[in-house]
Design a protein around this motif. Structure first.
Motif, PDB file in Angstrom:
ATOM      1  N   TYR A 121       1.988   8.466   2.347  1.00  0.00           N
ATOM      2  CA  TYR A 121       3.101   9.425   2.254  1.00  0.00           C
ATOM      3  C   TYR A 121       3.994   9.349   3.490  1.00  0.00           C
ATOM      4  N   GLY A 122       5.241   9.734   3.302  1.00  0.00           N
ATOM      5  CA  GLY A 122       6.217   9.716   4.385  1.00  0.00           C
ATOM      6  C   GLY A 122       7.604   9.928   3.816  1.00  0.00           C
ATOM      7  N   GLY A 123       8.565  10.147   4.701  1.00  0.00           N
ATOM      8  CA  GLY A 123       9.934  10.427   4.272  1.00  0.00           C
ATOM      9  C   GLY A 123      10.607   9.240   3.608  1.00  0.00           C
ATOM     10  N   VAL A 124      11.819   9.483   3.153  1.00  0.00           N
ATOM     11  CA  VAL A 124      12.591   8.455   2.453  1.00  0.00           C
ATOM     12  C   VAL A 124      12.954   7.315   3.405  1.00  0.00           C
ATOM     13  N   GLY A 125      12.811   6.090   2.917  1.00  0.00           N
ATOM     14  CA  GLY A 125      13.290   4.935   3.662  1.00  0.00           C
ATOM     15  C   GLY A 125      12.467   4.534   4.861  1.00  0.00           C
ATOM     16  N   LEU A 126      11.167   4.829   4.860  1.00  0.00           N
ATOM     17  CA  LEU A 126      10.325   4.506   6.007  1.00  0.00           C
ATOM     18  C   LEU A 126       9.408   3.312   5.770  1.00  0.00           C
ATOM     19  N   GLY A 127       9.485   2.680   4.609  1.00  0.00           N
ATOM     20  CA  GLY A 127       8.701   1.478   4.359  1.00  0.00           C
ATOM     21  C   GLY A 127       7.521   1.640   3.426  1.00  0.00           C
ATOM     22  N   LYS A 128       7.417   2.778   2.743  1.00  0.00           N
ATOM     23  CA  LYS A 128       6.283   2.984   1.827  1.00  0.00           C
ATOM     24  C   LYS A 128       6.306   1.955   0.698  1.00  0.00           C
ATOM     25  N   THR A 129       7.470   1.762   0.099  1.00  0.00           N
ATOM     26  CA  THR A 129       7.571   0.841  -1.019  1.00  0.00           C
ATOM     27  C   THR A 129       7.242  -0.586  -0.582  1.00  0.00           C
ATOM     28  N   HIS A 130       7.718  -0.977   0.576  1.00  0.00           N
ATOM     29  CA  HIS A 130       7.387  -2.308   1.107  1.00  0.00           C
ATOM     30  C   HIS A 130       5.874  -2.468   1.213  1.00  0.00           C
ATOM     31  N   LEU A 131       5.209  -1.461   1.755  1.00  0.00           N
ATOM     32  CA  LEU A 131       3.760  -1.544   1.937  1.00  0.00           C
ATOM     33  C   LEU A 131       3.039  -1.628   0.592  1.00  0.00           C
ATOM     34  N   LEU A 132       3.498  -0.871  -0.402  1.00  0.00           N
ATOM     35  CA  LEU A 132       2.876  -0.914  -1.718  1.00  0.00           C
ATOM     36  C   LEU A 132       3.009  -2.293  -2.360  1.00  0.00           C
ATOM     37  N   HIS A 133       4.200  -2.878  -2.259  1.00  0.00           N
ATOM     38  CA  HIS A 133       4.391  -4.228  -2.790  1.00  0.00           C
ATOM     39  C   HIS A 133       3.537  -5.239  -2.028  1.00  0.00           C
ATOM     40  N   ALA A 134       3.422  -5.047  -0.712  1.00  0.00           N
ATOM     41  CA  ALA A 134       2.607  -5.961   0.103  1.00  0.00           C
ATOM     42  C   ALA A 134       1.148  -5.927  -0.352  1.00  0.00           C
ATOM     43  N   ILE A 135       0.650  -4.736  -0.645  1.00  0.00           N
ATOM     44  CA  ILE A 135      -0.720  -4.617  -1.150  1.00  0.00           C
ATOM     45  C   ILE A 135      -0.868  -5.389  -2.457  1.00  0.00           C
ATOM     46  N   GLY A 136       0.077  -5.167  -3.373  1.00  0.00           N
ATOM     47  CA  GLY A 136       0.016  -5.840  -4.667  1.00  0.00           C
ATOM     48  C   GLY A 136       0.094  -7.355  -4.539  1.00  0.00           C
ATOM     49  N   ASN A 137       0.992  -7.840  -3.695  1.00  0.00           N
ATOM     50  CA  ASN A 137       1.141  -9.281  -3.521  1.00  0.00           C
ATOM     51  C   ASN A 137      -0.092  -9.916  -2.895  1.00  0.00           C
ATOM     52  N   ALA A 138      -0.662  -9.246  -1.897  1.00  0.00           N
ATOM     53  CA  ALA A 138      -1.865  -9.774  -1.253  1.00  0.00           C
ATOM     54  C   ALA A 138      -3.040  -9.757  -2.218  1.00  0.00           C
ATOM     55  N   TYR A 139      -3.141  -8.697  -2.994  1.00  0.00           N
ATOM     56  CA  TYR A 139      -4.238  -8.595  -3.977  1.00  0.00           C
ATOM     57  C   TYR A 139      -4.127  -9.706  -5.002  1.00  0.00           C
ATOM     58  N   CYS A 140      -2.911  -9.992  -5.457  1.00  0.00           N
ATOM     59  CA  CYS A 140      -2.712 -11.083  -6.426  1.00  0.00           C
ATOM     60  C   CYS A 140      -3.085 -12.432  -5.811  1.00  0.00           C
ATOM     61  N   GLN A 141      -2.763 -12.591  -4.542  1.00  0.00           N
ATOM     62  CA  GLN A 141      -3.063 -13.857  -3.874  1.00  0.00           C
ATOM     63  C   GLN A 141      -4.571 -14.112  -3.814  1.00  0.00           C
ATOM     64  N   PHE A 142      -5.335 -13.059  -3.501  1.00  0.00           N
ATOM     65  CA  PHE A 142      -6.784 -13.208  -3.382  1.00  0.00           C
ATOM     66  C   PHE A 142      -7.501 -13.109  -4.733  1.00  0.00           C
ATOM     67  N   ASN A 143      -6.825 -12.494  -5.699  1.00  0.00           N
ATOM     68  CA  ASN A 143      -7.446 -12.288  -7.016  1.00  0.00           C
ATOM     69  C   ASN A 143      -6.465 -12.690  -8.114  1.00  0.00           C
ATOM     70  N   PRO A 144      -6.136 -13.971  -8.225  1.00  0.00           N
ATOM     71  CA  PRO A 144      -5.092 -14.404  -9.168  1.00  0.00           C
ATOM     72  C   PRO A 144      -5.410 -14.111 -10.629  1.00  0.00           C
ATOM     73  N   GLN A 145      -6.681 -13.889 -10.935  1.00  0.00           N
ATOM     74  CA  GLN A 145      -7.047 -13.617 -12.324  1.00  0.00           C
ATOM     75  C   GLN A 145      -6.947 -12.134 -12.677  1.00  0.00           C
ATOM     76  N   LYS A 146      -6.752 -11.292 -11.677  1.00  0.00           N
ATOM     77  CA  LYS A 146      -6.700  -9.848 -11.910  1.00  0.00           C
ATOM     78  C   LYS A 146      -5.324  -9.410 -12.404  1.00  0.00           C
ATOM     79  N   ARG A 147      -5.319  -8.275 -13.071  1.00  0.00           N
ATOM     80  CA  ARG A 147      -4.073  -7.709 -13.586  1.00  0.00           C
ATOM     81  C   ARG A 147      -3.578  -6.604 -12.664  1.00  0.00           C
ATOM     82  N   VAL A 148      -2.334  -6.745 -12.231  1.00  0.00           N
ATOM     83  CA  VAL A 148      -1.728  -5.808 -11.283  1.00  0.00           C
ATOM     84  C   VAL A 148      -0.454  -5.244 -11.892  1.00  0.00           C
TER      85      VAL A 148
END
Length: 422
Positions: A121-148
């Motif tokens: 959580y945090g205010g508008v425009g502080l990088g939350k969305t970037h961090l969420l996408h980063a989690i998803g991208n890293a998870y896909c990289q390590f788990n290419p067979q998983k559904r995200v």
């Protein structure tokens, strides 16, 4: 932008560089897509292409990225992830260090129940969305067979309403409850949407009971959102981390990184000027940089402090003060040191009062055109020798005390801003 024809199913948007593409796709991609479908009355695909400044307009540039179906890896199938947002280009600072560490721990752990759910959580425009996408991208990289699946709360709500209207509740449940990692951005928008909250509650339970990962974001602590208590309790059962406004050094780092990504060198004094005057919102910071690059490109002008000043004026409607006054310095000294202005002017000899007074005298000498005599008179009718003594003391303390040195530099930035020192 191309003009649409009735037979056209692809819209090409021309942008000057990769930086503009990243910004448009992450902030306006969904809006452009939905508006395009509404206007054209049919589903269409968007592609982007780079148009170099020296490229003749008659030449049609090739798209600078492959078609979506050629770029999707197995784990990215319909994931909605922006591959440009990664941990590598997430600028870490004191404001987000813990949140990033927790995000990386979730990706690297084999325990699906670790920090599940993770709520950022945090205010508008502080990088939350970037961090969420980063989690998803890293998870896909390590788990290419998983559904995200990454989704905004608004899109979740819209999909749910559509499923009700079209009697496709089963398909809706199948889509959201068969993923291995569900990422939902801005869950505060579920407020007052009771049926949507109920559906998300059941979706959450289904995923959690089956050991699936859930990542959430909101603009405030979950207890302050105003959602159903049973949903809030589910959020609080995992790990809640916050992201707050970046400090000056982190803002500079963000701007320098974006400058490198754009492939355009931006003078440090311009970077410092933007970082000093836009303090609370990374999105506004990046927006100012994009506008600066656009101004420079369209007007064929150099990127300098004068242009940055114009851009900031257009954004904020405020002009930076061209001259620092001793009254400005007194006001800032009072705030920075927690000393009353009358005490700074006065004769008090308490150590904290003397330090605030001498610091203000030192900055008055450094940042204004006033003579030593004028400075002494302004500070309670003292003579010029008192000002000289004060400046020597402050310089000596800055040389021997790193913390105090940093405080004076921060004090200086708050009073003047880098544009006044250019």
């Amino acid at each position: 932008m191309k003009q649409l024809s009735e037979a056209q199913d692809i819209l090409t948007i021309k942008v000057p560089n990769q930086f503009f593409y990243d910004w448009m796709r992450s902030h306006y991609g969904e809006i452009i897509q939905s508006t395009l479908a509404e206007v054209s009355g049919r589903p269409m695909r968007i592609e982007y292409s780079i148009v170099l400044e020296d490229q003749p307009s008659a030449n049609q540039p090739e798209p600078f990225f492959e078609k979506p179906e050629q770029r999707i890896r197995p784990g990215h199938l319909e994931s909605n992830l922006n591959e440009q947002f990664t941990f590598n280009n997430f600028v870490e600072g004191p404001n987000n260090q813990f949140a990033k560490a927790a995000a990386e721990a979730v990706v690297n752990s084999n325990d699906n129940n670790l920090y599940n759910p993770l709520l950022v959580y945090g205010g508008v425009g502080l990088g939350k969305t970037h961090l969420l996408h980063a989690i998803g991208n890293a998870y896909c990289q390590f788990n290419p067979q998983k559904r995200v699946l990454y989704i905004s709360s608004e899109k979740f709500t819209l999909d749910f309403i559509t499923s009700i209207r079209e009697n496709k509740a089963g398909l809706f449940s199948l889509r959201y409850r068969k993923v291995d990692l569900l990422i939902v951005d801005d869950v505060q928008f579920f407020k007052k949407k009771e049926r949507t909250q109920e559906e998300f509650f059941h979706t959450f339970n289904e995923l959690h009971m089956n050991g699936k990962r859930i990542i959430l974001s909101t603009d405030r602590p979950p207890g302050e959102i105003g959602l159903q208590k049973r949903l809030t309790s589910r959020f609080l059962a995992g790990l809640t981390v916050d992201i707050h406004s970046p400090d000056f050094e982190t803002r500079v780092a963000i701007l320098r990184q974006k400058s490198e990504e754009s492939g355009i060198e931006i003078p440090y004094d311009v970077v410092e000027y933007l970082a000093t005057n836009i303090e609370s919102n990374i999105r506004e910071l990046q927006g100012a940089l994009i506008r600066l690059l656009a101004y420079s490109s369209l007007a064929k002008s150099d990127i300098n402090l004068e242009l940055a000043h114009k851009v900031l004026m257009d954004i904020t409607g405020k002009m930076t003060k061209p001259i620092v006054s001793m009254e400005d310095i007194i006001n800032q000294a009072s705030e920075s040191f927690g000393i009353k202005k009358d005490d700074i002017y006065g004769k008090g000899r308490k150590q904290e009062v003397v330090l605030a007074r001498q610091s203000a005298m030192y900055l008055s000498k450094e940042l204004t055109h006033n003579s030593l005599k004028s400075i002494g008179l302004f500070f309670g009718g003292r003579d010029h020798s008192t000002v000289i003594h004060a400046c020597k003391n402050i310089k000596k303390k800055m040389e021997t005390d790193d913390i105090f040195n940093a405080e004076i530099k921060a004090f200086t930035r708050r009073v003047s801003g880098p544009i006044l020192r250019a």
